[in-house]
Design a protein around this motif. Sequence first.
Motif, PDB file in Angstrom:
ATOM      1  N   GLY A 150       0.956  28.715   9.398  1.00 48.03           N
ATOM      2  CA  GLY A 150      -0.127  27.327   8.860  1.00 48.03           C
ATOM      3  C   GLY A 150      -0.963  27.826   7.419  1.00 48.03           C
ATOM      4  N   LYS A 151      -1.049  27.553   7.083  1.00 46.22           N
ATOM      5  CA  LYS A 151      -2.060  27.509   5.021  1.00 46.22           C
ATOM      6  C   LYS A 151      -4.311  27.554   6.121  1.00 46.22           C
ATOM      7  N   VAL A 152      -4.309  28.514   4.693  1.00 45.61           N
ATOM      8  CA  VAL A 152      -5.772  28.286   4.264  1.00 45.61           C
ATOM      9  C   VAL A 152      -5.594  27.702   3.049  1.00 45.61           C
ATOM     10  N   VAL A 153      -6.608  27.006   2.446  1.00 45.49           N
ATOM     11  CA  VAL A 153      -6.808  26.640   1.257  1.00 45.49           C
ATOM     12  C   VAL A 153      -7.989  27.099   0.560  1.00 45.49           C
ATOM     13  N   ASP A 154      -8.389  28.039  -0.336  1.00 44.71           N
ATOM     14  CA  ASP A 154      -9.687  28.365  -0.974  1.00 44.71           C
ATOM     15  C   ASP A 154     -10.116  27.361  -2.412  1.00 44.71           C
TER      16      ASP A 154
ATOM     17  N   PHE B 268      -0.381  37.974   8.001  1.00 45.95           N
ATOM     18  CA  PHE B 268      -0.365  37.947   6.102  1.00 45.95           C
ATOM     19  C   PHE B 268      -0.184  37.204   6.113  1.00 45.95           C
ATOM     20  N   ILE B 269      -0.822  36.849   4.603  1.00 45.70           N
ATOM     21  CA  ILE B 269      -0.857  35.769   3.439  1.00 45.70           C
ATOM     22  C   ILE B 269      -0.217  35.801   2.348  1.00 45.70           C
ATOM     23  N   ILE B 270       0.813  34.903   2.308  1.00 43.66           N
ATOM     24  CA  ILE B 270       0.989  34.870   0.509  1.00 43.66           C
ATOM     25  C   ILE B 270       0.336  33.744  -0.556  1.00 43.66           C
ATOM     26  N   ARG B 271       0.830  34.125  -1.376  1.00 46.32           N
ATOM     27  CA  ARG B 271       0.148  32.852  -2.059  1.00 46.32           C
ATOM     28  C   ARG B 271       1.285  32.134  -2.027  1.00 46.32           C
ATOM     29  N   GLU B 272       0.958  30.692  -2.347  1.00 48.15           N
ATOM     30  CA  GLU B 272       1.690  29.157  -2.132  1.00 48.15           C
ATOM     31  C   GLU B 272       2.672  29.925  -3.352  1.00 48.15           C
ATOM     32  N   SER B 273       1.898  29.961  -4.637  1.00 48.36           N
ATOM     33  CA  SER B 273       2.992  29.690  -6.219  1.00 48.36           C
ATOM     34  C   SER B 273       3.442  30.594  -6.872  1.00 48.36           C
ATOM     35  N   SER B 274       3.471  32.065  -5.277  1.00 50.17           N
ATOM     36  CA  SER B 274       3.926  32.594  -6.151  1.00 50.17           C
ATOM     37  C   SER B 274       5.410  32.807  -6.384  1.00 50.17           C
ATOM     38  N   ARG B 275       6.062  34.078  -6.850  1.00 49.50           N
ATOM     39  CA  ARG B 275       7.553  34.061  -6.758  1.00 49.50           C
ATOM     40  C   ARG B 275       8.289  34.624  -5.372  1.00 49.50           C
ATOM     41  N   LEU B 276       7.233  35.760  -5.306  1.00 45.60           N
ATOM     42  CA  LEU B 276       7.294  36.455  -3.932  1.00 45.60           C
ATOM     43  C   LEU B 276       7.079  35.404  -2.425  1.00 45.60           C
ATOM     44  N   ARG B 277       6.357  34.167  -2.867  1.00 49.53           N
ATOM     45  CA  ARG B 277       6.849  33.257  -1.536  1.00 49.53           C
ATOM     46  C   ARG B 277       8.498  33.303  -1.385  1.00 49.53           C
ATOM     47  N   LEU B 278       8.803  31.896  -2.755  1.00 49.36           N
ATOM     48  CA  LEU B 278       9.904  31.679  -2.841  1.00 49.36           C
ATOM     49  C   LEU B 278      11.057  33.045  -2.471  1.00 49.36           C
ATOM     50  N   LEU B 279      10.501  34.408  -2.572  1.00 47.59           N
ATOM     51  CA  LEU B 279      11.971  35.199  -2.626  1.00 47.59           C
ATOM     52  C   LEU B 279      11.858  35.245  -0.462  1.00 47.59           C
TER      53      LEU B 279
ATOM     54  N   MET C 247      -6.950  27.660  -4.439  1.00 50.74           N
ATOM     55  CA  MET C 247      -5.148  28.665  -4.158  1.00 50.74           C
ATOM     56  C   MET C 247      -5.281  28.137  -2.892  1.00 50.74           C
ATOM     57  N   VAL C 248      -4.011  28.260  -2.532  1.00 53.97           N
ATOM     58  CA  VAL C 248      -3.206  27.708  -1.476  1.00 53.97           C
ATOM     59  C   VAL C 248      -2.438  29.122  -0.165  1.00 53.97           C
ATOM     60  N   TYR C 249      -2.853  29.376   0.134  1.00 55.00           N
ATOM     61  CA  TYR C 249      -2.002  30.599   0.809  1.00 55.00           C
ATOM     62  C   TYR C 249      -1.433  30.409   2.648  1.00 55.00           C
ATOM     63  N   THR C 250      -0.501  29.980   2.100  1.00 59.28           N
ATOM     64  CA  THR C 250       1.078  30.167   3.576  1.00 59.28           C
ATOM     65  C   THR C 250       0.463  31.749   4.906  1.00 59.28           C
ATOM     66  N   VAL C 251       0.117  31.248   5.757  1.00 58.55           N
ATOM     67  CA  VAL C 251       0.087  32.374   6.813  1.00 58.55           C
ATOM     68  C   VAL C 251       0.783  32.179   8.189  1.00 58.55           C
ATOM     69  N   TYR C 252       1.765  33.826   7.409  1.00 57.34           N
ATOM     70  CA  TYR C 252       2.582  33.950   8.498  1.00 57.34           C
ATOM     71  C   TYR C 252       1.948  34.844   9.389  1.00 57.34           C
ATOM     72  N   ARG C 253       2.928  35.324  10.384  1.00 57.78           N
ATOM     73  CA  ARG C 253       2.982  36.095  11.884  1.00 57.78           C
ATOM     74  C   ARG C 253       4.155  36.535  11.918  1.00 57.78           C
ATOM     75  N   THR C 254       4.296  38.058  12.079  1.00 56.60           N
ATOM     76  CA  THR C 254       6.044  38.551  12.465  1.00 56.60           C
ATOM     77  C   THR C 254       5.456  38.747  14.057  1.00 56.60           C
ATOM     78  N   ASP C 255       6.457  38.408  14.115  1.00 53.16           N
ATOM     79  CA  ASP C 255       6.752  39.266  16.492  1.00 53.16           C
ATOM     80  C   ASP C 255       7.376  40.192  16.528  1.00 53.16           C
ATOM     81  N   TYR C 256       6.800  41.321  16.938  1.00 55.12           N
ATOM     82  CA  TYR C 256       7.595  42.520  16.638  1.00 55.12           C
ATOM     83  C   TYR C 256       8.571  42.649  18.512  1.00 55.12           C
TER      84      TYR C 256
END
Length: 79
Positions: free
Chosen positions: A19-23, A54-65, A1-10
Motif C-alpha cells: 500500500g501507500k501512506v500520504v503525508d 517498511f516504507i520508501i519515499r515515492e519520489s526517491s531514487r532508492l525506490r526506483l532501484l 509526500m507519498v510513501y510506498t509500504v512494503y512487507r517482507t515475507d520471511y
Amino acid sequence: MVYTVYRTDYRTNKTVRIGKVVDRRRAERNNKATDMLRVAQKLYAGSSIDSRIFIIRESSRLRLLFEESIASKATAGAG
C-alpha cells in the motif's frame, strides 16, 4: 509526500508492496519518516509491532532501484 509500504515475507523471502501512506501535513516535521512508518504500521500491521513493514519515499531514487531489484528477482525466479 507519498510513501510506498512494503512487507517482507520471511517464509518465502519475498518483498511485497502492500500500500501507500500520504503525508498531508503542511508544516515540516523532524521525524517525518518515523511518523509515517507508525501510520503504516497502524494501517497494515497484523500485530502491534510488525517489524516486517517498511516504507520508501515515492519520489526517491532508492525506490526506483528497489522496484527494479524486485522485478529482476521475480523474472529470474519464474524461469
